[in-house]
Design a protein around this motif. Structure first.
Motif, mmCIF file in Angstrom:
data_model
loop_
_atom_site.group_PDB
_atom_site.id
_atom_site.type_symbol
_atom_site.label_atom_id
_atom_site.label_comp_id
_atom_site.label_asym_id
_atom_site.label_seq_id
_atom_site.Cartn_x
_atom_site.Cartn_y
_atom_site.Cartn_z
ATOM 1 N N ASN A 391 0.810 -1.223 0.000
ATOM 2 C CA ASN A 391 0.000 0.000 0.000
ATOM 3 C C ASN A 391 0.843 1.272 0.000
ATOM 4 O OD1 ASN A 391 1.028 -0.044 2.584
ATOM 5 N ND2 ASN A 391 -0.885 0.536 3.591
ATOM 6 N N VAL A 392 2.141 1.148 -0.316
ATOM 7 C CA VAL A 392 3.061 2.284 -0.204
ATOM 8 C C VAL A 392 3.710 2.606 -1.556
ATOM 9 C CG1 VAL A 392 5.098 3.226 0.976
ATOM 10 C CG2 VAL A 392 3.561 1.659 2.190
ATOM 11 N N GLU A 393 3.775 3.883 -1.874
ATOM 12 C CA GLU A 393 4.574 4.382 -2.992
ATOM 13 C C GLU A 393 5.760 5.145 -2.407
ATOM 14 O OE1 GLU A 393 2.194 6.336 -6.303
ATOM 15 O OE2 GLU A 393 0.751 6.377 -4.640
ATOM 16 N N ALA A 394 6.866 5.203 -3.140
ATOM 17 C CA ALA A 394 8.031 5.942 -2.654
ATOM 18 C C ALA A 394 8.832 6.503 -3.817
ATOM 19 C CB ALA A 394 8.918 5.044 -1.789
ATOM 20 N N ARG A 395 9.519 7.599 -3.556
ATOM 21 C CA ARG A 395 10.478 8.170 -4.506
ATOM 22 C C ARG A 395 11.499 8.950 -3.703
ATOM 23 N NH1 ARG A 395 9.419 13.627 -5.744
ATOM 24 N NH2 ARG A 395 7.400 14.412 -4.968
ATOM 25 N N LEU A 396 12.598 9.299 -4.349
ATOM 26 C CA LEU A 396 13.641 10.099 -3.706
ATOM 27 C C LEU A 396 13.581 11.519 -4.234
ATOM 28 C CD1 LEU A 396 16.712 7.665 -3.811
ATOM 29 C CD2 LEU A 396 14.996 7.932 -2.016
ATOM 30 N N ASN A 400 17.862 13.294 -2.196
ATOM 31 C CA ASN A 400 17.854 11.885 -1.782
ATOM 32 C C ASN A 400 17.094 11.632 -0.484
ATOM 33 O OD1 ASN A 400 19.263 10.854 -4.025
ATOM 34 N ND2 ASN A 400 21.221 11.398 -3.086
ATOM 35 N N GLU A 401 16.176 12.533 -0.148
ATOM 36 C CA GLU A 401 15.287 12.259 0.984
ATOM 37 C C GLU A 401 14.180 11.321 0.508
ATOM 38 O OE1 GLU A 401 12.376 14.466 4.261
ATOM 39 O OE2 GLU A 401 13.292 15.642 2.649
ATOM 40 N N LEU A 402 13.872 10.331 1.322
ATOM 41 C CA LEU A 402 12.828 9.378 0.982
ATOM 42 C C LEU A 402 11.457 10.028 1.176
ATOM 43 C CD1 LEU A 402 12.078 6.433 0.221
ATOM 44 C CD2 LEU A 402 12.029 5.949 2.688
ATOM 45 N N LEU A 403 10.634 9.987 0.145
ATOM 46 C CA LEU A 403 9.260 10.492 0.191
ATOM 47 C C LEU A 403 8.328 9.306 -0.005
ATOM 48 C CD1 LEU A 403 9.635 13.590 -2.197
ATOM 49 C CD2 LEU A 403 10.061 13.481 0.266
ATOM 50 N N ILE A 404 7.265 9.232 0.798
ATOM 51 C CA ILE A 404 6.330 8.123 0.674
ATOM 52 C C ILE A 404 4.896 8.633 0.576
ATOM 53 C CG2 ILE A 404 7.832 6.514 1.912
ATOM 54 C CD1 ILE A 404 5.969 6.807 4.329
ATOM 55 N N ALA A 421 1.782 20.845 6.982
ATOM 56 C CA ALA A 421 1.909 21.218 5.569
ATOM 57 C C ALA A 421 3.331 21.031 5.073
ATOM 58 C CB ALA A 421 1.464 22.662 5.373
ATOM 59 N N LYS A 422 4.314 21.251 5.933
ATOM 60 C CA LYS A 422 5.702 21.036 5.547
ATOM 61 C C LYS A 422 6.008 19.542 5.394
ATOM 62 C CE LYS A 422 7.555 25.190 7.826
ATOM 63 N NZ LYS A 422 8.423 25.683 8.927
ATOM 64 N N ASP A 427 0.176 16.803 -2.903
ATOM 65 C CA ASP A 427 -0.056 15.538 -3.610
ATOM 66 C C ASP A 427 -0.009 14.327 -2.681
ATOM 67 O OD1 ASP A 427 -0.320 16.785 -6.130
ATOM 68 O OD2 ASP A 427 1.869 16.873 -6.341
ATOM 69 N N GLY A 428 0.152 14.594 -1.378
ATOM 70 C CA GLY A 428 0.128 13.507 -0.407
ATOM 71 C C GLY A 428 1.454 12.848 -0.121
ATOM 72 N N TRP A 429 2.552 13.420 -0.620
ATOM 73 C CA TRP A 429 3.875 12.838 -0.364
ATOM 74 C C TRP A 429 4.391 13.283 1.009
ATOM 75 C CZ3 TRP A 429 5.767 9.017 -3.193
ATOM 76 C CH2 TRP A 429 5.323 8.864 -4.502
ATOM 77 N N LEU A 430 4.738 12.312 1.829
ATOM 78 C CA LEU A 430 5.261 12.569 3.172
ATOM 79 C C LEU A 430 6.779 12.610 3.146
ATOM 80 C CD1 LEU A 430 5.014 12.643 6.349
ATOM 81 C CD2 LEU A 430 5.109 10.134 6.258
ATOM 82 N N ARG A 431 7.334 13.667 3.678
ATOM 83 C CA ARG A 431 8.792 13.756 3.843
ATOM 84 C C ARG A 431 9.186 12.951 5.077
ATOM 85 N NH1 ARG A 431 11.126 19.708 3.626
ATOM 86 N NH2 ARG A 431 12.994 18.383 3.692
#
Length: 589
Positions: A391-396, A400-404, A421-422, A427-431
């Motif tokens: 159930n998880v998407e991820a990108r860098l 190179n911080e992981l965003l999920i 908000a930070k 778009d729902g990407w969590l830092r």
């Protein structure tokens, strides 16, 4: 009529109700009764009846759906009763760590503004009471352990609270409703309240079961604090989802004894637990010449799929000899062990797998209701934290911080809209705050964004990579490297006392003085071997050693054993300055 599948539940109360209906007579929980000094079992049906009683206590406490209720209890049946009853009434649980400080308890109570707080021991209230003016929202305080506390006019006994109510109304709970505010044990500043919905929690537990199956025959042993979302999601709720039994360890100090009683099939732990297990196994198996040969053979020839037929036979023979002894230390029935909460050394993970530990590593965070990635036990790659859960998407990011992004990602931080908000973009990407890299389709965590060291020579490095290598040596229990705006990096280490005494005797050193120049030189030689493949700027050039552990009680670690780097640097600032003053330039080691 077919019974409803608990795995398809949409909320935590529905999950519990379905499980009680699906397997009412199965053992749900096992706990040590300190009064009778016996281990006792509770079935799902029995627990369901007890939760109904606790719901009446909440119903009589003048609370409305959405109100917060705080729980300060050790792991156990009362924690489950409180949580399940509160959630079924539409309330929001706010867990507090029993090992935390009264000041942190007071901060969380002030920030979350609960109406009710349940405490475990008289001493908890005695420590918290002087700060009660800081959390005026708390109108009802209940103490579980001491029934006579009602006499002081400020606390209710558990018995009195439970008998106040006569009926608990049925409350409709929606999946998107707030279920808990769990305070992340941050290494800097005050912790933030992570808001998690029922959907967040249930989907997180379900995703773990999709990666490694769970069965009604499974047994978990809970020793990580249930106030931490890792233990709550992947032990407590997950066990409920698959119908497994959950046993509560008495304490970390009694863990070895409790393992032999509960004999778990699944064990969730943190790296420190496995590091200690490795040290203990290595010492035991190396007591004889044959044991040393068997141990080294098993480790040296792992993984066997990369070796010749002769190597595979030798490895299998060595592993067969020691596997039973290794697993016996954990009760003899383990089929899955998981390391989470912090990265595990790849070398240690390989070694544990080599000697028969069915280990996998996972990655997660409170802001994602716990689990984010992890491997199947049959397909694990040491040195990574596995593949993304379903159930998880991820990108860098560019840095190179992981965003999920996931259905399990939090609703935000309680009372902190700007920080929310930070943390989560439109778009729902969590830092995540973690630096990562891809190893094929697996994730490798290489450090924390805010912990990156920038040396005076312009080089940047993640200190965790160096620290993991240092603590892979059993001589060093804890390590921190520093060097921001300095010409080179230096290290601070906590020595393992018994290993240090042996080391000092072997090298004819004074075991009361771990910071002599000759001792430092020997330490640096060991560390140089561990970090030989790192760039020159990532080598430790000076070292300061202490024998006093960095603990939460000392304010140098969180309650989940994450080191507070800035506090450690501040406390040892004099020692750090001394390391740099001793040389105008780095010395070779």
């Amino acid at each position: 009529m077919a019974k409803l599948d608990p795995r398809l539940a949409a909320t935590v109360p529905e999950l519990f109700a379905r499980r009680a209906g699906q397997s009412p007579d199965a053992i749900a929980y096992t706990q040590f009764d300190r009064a009778t000094k016996q281990w006792t079992d509770v079935t799902w049906l029995q627990m369901h009846g007890q939760v109904e009683q606790w719901k009446r206590g909440f119903a009589a406490s003048d609370l409305a759906a959405g109100d917060r209720v705080a729980v300060l209890l050790d792991n156990g049946l009362d924690w489950v009763r409180f949580d399940q009853a509160a959630l079924a009434m539409g309330l929001v649980t706010v867990p507090l760590f029993s090992t935390d400080s009264p000041e942190n308890w007071a901060y969380i109570l002030r920030d979350s503004e609960p109406n009710l707080a349940m405490l475990g021991k008289r001493d908890d209230w005695n420590r918290l009471k002087p700060l009660s003016h800081e959390f005026p929202s708390v109108k009802i305080v209940i103490c579980v352990a001491d029934d006579d506390m009602a006499a002081d006019g400020e606390c209710l006994s558990l018995e009195n609270w439970l008998t106040r109510g006569t009926e608990a109304p049925s409350v409709e709970i929606m999946p998107e409703a707030l279920a808990t505010i769990t305070y992340s044990s941050g290494t800097t500043g005050h912790p933030k309240g992570v808001m998690l919905s029922h959907r967040n929690l249930v989907s997180a537990a379900r995703s773990v079961l999709a990666r490694n199956s769970g069965y009604e025959s499974d047994v978990f042993l809970a020793f990580l604090p249930m106030a931490h979302v890792f233990a709550r999601t992947v032990e407590y709720y997950l066990a409920m989802m698959c119908g497994a039994r959950l046993g509560f360890a008495r304490s970390v100090a009694q863990l070895s004894d409790d393992l032999m009683v509960i004999r778990p099939t699944i064990l969730m732990g943190v790296p420190r637990i496995y590091e200690r297990a490795w040290t203990s196994m290595e010492s035991s198996l190396s007591a004889s010449r044959l044991g040393r040969w068997i141990f080294k053979t098993a480790v040296a020839l792992y993984p066997i799929r990369h070796r010749t037929i002769v190597h595979r036979l030798a490895s299998r023979a060595a592993t067969a000899i020691i596997r039973k002894r290794v697993l016996a230390r954990f009760g003899g029935r383990l089929r899955l062990t998981v390391s989470g909460s912090a990265p595990l050394s790849g070398e240690l993970a390989s070694g544990l797998r080599a000697v028969g530990m069915p280990l996998v590593e996972g990655y997660g965070m409170a802001e994602a209701a716990g689990p984010v990635s992890g491997d199947a036990v049959s397909d694990y790659q040491p040195g990574t934290v596995g593949r993304l859960l379903d159930n998880v998407e991820a990108r860098l990011s560019d840095s190179n911080e992981l965003l999920i992004r996931s259905v399990s990602v939090m609703q935000g931080y309680w009372g902190k809209s700007e920080e929310s908000a930070k943390a989560i973009d439109r778009d729902g990407w969590l830092r995540t705050g973690d630096l990562a890299e891809w190893v094929g389709d697996r994730i490798k965590i290489v450090g924390r964004v805010h912990e990156v060291i920038g040396t005076a020579t312009g080089e940047k490095l993640a200190p965790s990579d160096v620290e993991f290598r240092i603590t892979s040596d059993a001589l060093f229990d804890q390590a921190v490297v520093v060097g921001n705006n300095r010409p080179f990096i230096v290290g601070l280490v906590v020595l393992n006392r018994s290993k240090w005494v042996d080391f000092a005797a072997q090298h004819e050193l004074d075991d009361g003085e771990p910071n002599s120049r000759s001792t430092e030189k020997l330490f640096l030689q060991r560390i140089a071997a561990l970090t030989a493949d790192l760039p020159n700027y990532a080598r430790v050039r000076r070292l300061y050693a202490t024998l006093e552990p960095w603990t939460a009680e000392a304010g140098l670690a969180t309650v989940t054993m994450k080191l507070k780097r800035s506090r450690i640097e501040q406390q040892f600032s004099g020692a750090i300055d001394g390391l740099y003053q001793r040389a105008a330039k780095p010395s070779s080691t």
